[in-house]
Design an enzyme around this catalytic site. Structure first.
Site, PDB file in Angstrom:
ATOM      1  N   CYS A  29      35.055  -4.320   1.440  1.00 40.65           N
ATOM      2  CA  CYS A  29      36.163  -3.356   1.315  1.00 40.65           C
ATOM      3  C   CYS A  29      37.030  -3.396   2.568  1.00 40.65           C
ATOM      4  O   CYS A  29      36.545  -3.207   3.672  1.00 40.65           O
ATOM      5  CB  CYS A  29      35.612  -1.942   1.104  1.00 40.65           C
ATOM      6  SG  CYS A  29      36.906  -0.686   1.122  1.00 40.65           S
TER       7      CYS A  29
HETATM    8  N1  MHO Z   1      34.224   1.724  -3.572  1.00 39.38           N
HETATM    9  C1  MHO Z   1      35.121   1.972  -2.489  1.00 39.38           C
HETATM   10  C2  MHO Z   1      35.962   0.804  -2.247  1.00 39.38           C
HETATM   11  C3  MHO Z   1      37.363   0.931  -1.874  1.00 39.38           C
HETATM   12  S1  MHO Z   1      37.864  -0.520  -1.258  1.00 39.38           S
HETATM   13  C4  MHO Z   1      39.483  -0.456  -1.016  1.00 39.38           C
HETATM   14  C5  MHO Z   1      35.848   3.252  -2.788  1.00 39.38           C
HETATM   15  O1  MHO Z   1      36.532   3.373  -3.800  1.00 39.38           O
HETATM   16  O2  MHO Z   1      35.678   4.160  -1.983  1.00 39.38           O
HETATM   17  O3  MHO Z   1      37.593  -1.540  -2.229  1.00 39.38           O
END
Ligand code: MHO
Length: 209
Positions: A29
């Site tokens: 991420c």
């Molecule tokens: N599962 C995370 C990832 C965000 S990232 C920009 C969230 O939604 O908080 O992929």
């Protein structure tokens, strides 16, 4: 305190684009590495986006075969590509890869210099681009992500974001602001370089953290 003037002055004092080099990586991420790499002394600008795939216009919700990636513009007089690779390899296990392409680890090299640097870097440990799980690929194109993903931690602090708005910055200017890169790191809990002169301003920003 953090004022629009502090922001404008700090941004004006940083090296401009002709004086910096760009490196592109992916480490899951992209919010986390955007903040972590922004904290590094010599990293001037950061941005997040999508890379490594073939889909023409990827978006967060229609990513296709792309991977979440981030870019840093750094001052080669203060920091080398190998210094950045140190942080990249501290932050992930090159012997493992994430199944989901969106979150895979990758080094997207752009220049011949970067190709040689990554090979030399790995060779020093008896490794090579083919012996690790981390994708080592040529960067075809970096697609900047939506504004709300840029400087994600900073955007969650109204006291910080407000100062940029007061300074008249639009979303693209916030994305490309060297001050925003440091403050985004700060907002995520990273220590930022003292000499950047922002730390003094932050010391007196109520609710800045
Ligand atoms: N599962 C995370 C990832 C965000 S990232 C920009 C969230 O939604 O908080 O992929």
């Amino acid at each position: 305190m953090l004022t629009p003037t502090t922001i404008r002055e700090f941004d004006r004092a940083t090296p401009d684009r002709e004086e910096t080099e760009t490196a592109t990586f992916a480490l899951g991420c992209f919010w986390g590495p955007d903040a972590r790499f922004g904290a590094i002394e010599g990293v001037v600008r950061t941005r997040v986006g999508y890379a490594g795939g073939t889909k023409p216009d990827p978006t967060y919700h229609a990513l296709g075969d792309h991977t979440e990636a981030f870019q840093v513009d750094y001052d080669p007089g203060r920091l080398s590509y190998a210094d950045l690779l140190d942080v990249v390899f501290e932050r992930h296990d090159p012997n493992r890869q994430t199944r989901k392409k969106q979150y895979q680890n990758a080094v997207f090299r752009e220049t011949e210099g970067q190709r040689e640097a990554i090979e030399t870097y790995l060779e020093a440990d008896g490794r090579s681009p083919d012996s690790i799980e981390t994708r080592i690929e040529h960067l075809d194109r970096f697609h900047p992500a939506e504004d709300y993903h840029q400087k994600y931690s900073l955007r969650s602090k109204p006291s910080l974001l407000g100062a940029f708005e007061e300074a008249g910055y639009d979303d693209e200017e916030i994305r490309e602001s060297p001050t925003a890169a440091k403050l985004n790191a700060h907002a995520a809990g990273h220590e930022i370089p003292e000499e950047d002169g922002l730390t003094t301003a932050l010391g007196r920003t109520a609710g800045g953290r």
